[in-house]
Design an enzyme around this catalytic site. Sequence first.
Site, PDB file in Angstrom:
ATOM      1  N   ASP A 187       7.634  16.889  -9.216  1.00 31.16           N
ATOM      2  CA  ASP A 187       8.384  18.784  -9.351  1.00 31.16           C
ATOM      3  C   ASP A 187       7.328  19.448  -7.944  1.00 31.16           C
ATOM      4  O   ASP A 187       7.416  18.753  -6.533  1.00 31.16           O
ATOM      5  CB  ASP A 187       7.234  19.534 -10.816  1.00 31.16           C
ATOM      6  CG  ASP A 187       8.137  20.463 -11.471  1.00 31.16           C
ATOM      7  OD1 ASP A 187       7.697  21.788 -10.464  1.00 31.16           O
ATOM      8  OD2 ASP A 187       9.124  20.214 -12.189  1.00 31.16           O
ATOM      9  N   HIS A 231       4.121  25.320 -11.870  1.00 33.10           N
ATOM     10  CA  HIS A 231       5.646  24.806 -12.806  1.00 33.10           C
ATOM     11  C   HIS A 231       5.545  23.650 -13.082  1.00 33.10           C
ATOM     12  O   HIS A 231       6.027  22.922 -14.436  1.00 33.10           O
ATOM     13  CB  HIS A 231       7.103  25.167 -12.147  1.00 33.10           C
ATOM     14  CG  HIS A 231       7.867  23.854 -12.752  1.00 33.10           C
ATOM     15  ND1 HIS A 231       8.675  23.366 -12.124  1.00 33.10           N
ATOM     16  CD2 HIS A 231       9.104  25.340 -13.334  1.00 33.10           C
ATOM     17  CE1 HIS A 231       9.832  22.896 -13.624  1.00 33.10           C
ATOM     18  NE2 HIS A 231      10.142  24.236 -13.771  1.00 33.10           N
ATOM     19  N   SER A 537      14.555  23.257 -17.114  1.00 29.64           N
ATOM     20  CA  SER A 537      12.769  22.386 -16.622  1.00 29.64           C
ATOM     21  C   SER A 537      12.247  22.565 -18.104  1.00 29.64           C
ATOM     22  O   SER A 537      11.512  21.187 -18.045  1.00 29.64           O
ATOM     23  CB  SER A 537      12.485  23.590 -15.564  1.00 29.64           C
ATOM     24  OG  SER A 537      12.737  23.439 -14.956  1.00 29.64           O
TER      25      SER A 537
END
Length: 813
Positions: A187, A231, A537
């Site tokens: 990620d 994220h 996600s």
Amino acid sequence: MQKKLFKSMIMSSALLVSLAPFGTGVGANNTANNVATAQLAELFGDYNLSSSQMTSVIVELKEQSIVEAKHKGKNQTKANLTKARNQVKADLNKAVKAAKVNREYDYVFSGFSVELPANQIPALLALPGVKAVYPNLTYTVDSVGEGEVIPEEAYSPEMFASAPHIGANAAWSAGVTGKGVKVAVIDTGADYTHPDLAHAFGSYKGWDFVDNDADPQETPKNDPRGASTDHGSHVSGTVAANGTIKGVAPEASLLAYRVLGPGGSGSTENVVAGVERAVQDGADVMNLSLGNSLNAPDWATSIALDWAMSEGVVAVTSNGNSGPNNWTVGSPGTSRQAISVGATQLPYNLYNSVISTTEGVSYPSAKVQGFPSDAELLALNGKEFEFVHVEMGAPADFVGKNLAGKIALISRGAGIAFVDKASAAKAAGAVGAIIYNNVAGEHADVPGIAVPTIKTTLEDGQKLLAELEKGNNKVSFNITHSQRVGEAMASFSSRGPAFGTWMIKPDVSAPGVNITSTIPTHNATNPHGYGSKQGTSMASPHVAGAAALLLQAHPSWNVDDVKAALMNTAEKLTDPATGKAYPHNTQGAGGIRVMDALNTKTLATPGSHSFGTFYKDKGKQVEKQQFTIKNLSSERQTYTFDVNFGENSNAIKVLASNNLRVNAGQSQQVNLNVQVDAGQLAPGYYEGTIVISNGTETFDLPTILFVKEPNYPRVTSVGVSQESSDKFSIYGYFPTGAESATVFIYSATSAGAPVSFIGVIDELENIPSGYNEFYTWDGTVNGQKLSPGYYNVYVNATNKGVTTQAGGNFQIK
């Protein structure tokens, strides 16, 4: 307008690298039979092969990777791969002087990434040892909107409701916490110093493929290359947080691989490198909450994931956020083996809404579109608010307008997602929004949106605008509870099927709306925080965490067992709008349920089934298929099978062995005889269900088949790239090519809204299949050069009697 016969740049360029005839000395037979033609490597990608502009590609070698060779019963060594790769690199350096090799792969993918002029790609295709060339695509995080930082006084452990919803807390009570299982998060990096995450990281944190070091921390603020990120930390918390909030597998260990850099963007070469490194570092599970929009399974990332699964690593990917239409799943969610995950909204309340302005003016279409919490929605009652028109709701549309404590009136459109419109309204200080349609009809609900949002039709939106014209700028709300809705699919969640493999995607679904998890604040005085995000996600790490729980409880299970357990025991989800189950290509097998997966006594693999495509017009086309039943119980079981294609069951019959006896701890194959009378069915795809029962337990396998030409899009991912003031390349993905295509242009706002038709650029014929730059354009329409600004390009493509349209926004500089 006369249609032009399309001439493939790929094919015409490839002809340049065919071998010349053998020598023509005395006695030589100088005929066509003596012309030797090189067998070129397969080319996937979007290239202008007449351009000298540098481009980056991924090269796959014919020499098999270590994992591929192992699973095909061949001996392969790193030294042999290095030798083969070095030979191809040496040949490349001779053929293309400007080529620059970047990353090299040998474990789950055999090849390297290289930068070279686009017009030299044909030379690369002709090199001995090259199997295929793929684009070095851009990957981005699969989340929707900017997310929301939750103030410290507002969060609590109860906010993380999604883990208990799927049953993770019951697993913890049974002593199953993910302990001893290693999960790789591929990620934007991870804040391994966060107090809820620090326990999960050892001295080796993973790897940073953006900065090429051993510190996979998130991108900080003020990085000159782009925006800060959080994220990967959010994803990591959903997997394994253990502090103020708990992830699905709170005692699992984590490895972070930073493949997406500033702004949450990265490339294929880093994603493949991250997958390869995670496998070599001993990961048991890997999560990839990232993707692109290409519905194609044979890209480098998907290949790497498939071989990672073969090596025993459970690979979990997000399905994408391009829903709600079918065929919108993107890579790597299209992977044949990896578990692709769709996003759901946790159970929520539905409300009725009445809005009022001037007496005598009614807005009968007003409905609640979405809201962040029941309390915030109901807080609109009993008050009067000023409302302000902010056009399309782009951030620029709020500039110079005072929205503090007011309602934002926004038009649908401009290519801006509803969640982004609402997020922009909240950022401007608005306490709510009214979004009116820009065409006739009603638009979609969006649970979990940033501010309480009411939707109306275009007609009622025009009434509100007329009120503003008259100076009547006050609005009030009367919002009342309607009903409770169970777990439902998020409208943004991408749908399948996967093109080419015709597989059902997603495989399963999990919560992905308003998910609270760990983030870095990038504030030195208070560096660790919590945020709410939504997207596939956020759904994917729920499944990665669940896989970790299954592997702790069942250490002998292989990747197929884990995937099957999650799919076989998933709960079918019902569309509240229809009262019927969502289609397979919307929800996959359904919403995951951890305890049912942990305790299952039967596994059916694969967990969904595609019977392929049937063309025969007269009579029945018969195909044979099979799947495997594994009896995990301590007693012999007898299984029965019933295959149901609903109203199409007369034309589609699937015969299976009934009363199949499987001994304890053993597996047996189930043979299926598929008979399809395609002449009775319209072209398209048909969903069915294989119901498996042992007399006490019953579960379903989703299945699908295709009749003649499926209704896939004939063109997707259309866009324009500018090389100079008078040279533009128009590109797109044509899954099976197109018999004809029309390319046309609209003017647009800076946000991408079409406002007026300009003209047709050209009409083309015989466009080849694949993703390529299919047209070179000089920037003129009807002989007039377009001035700098924003435009939309659209392509109407027709193939085998079906026409679809795709388009994209671009800027002329």
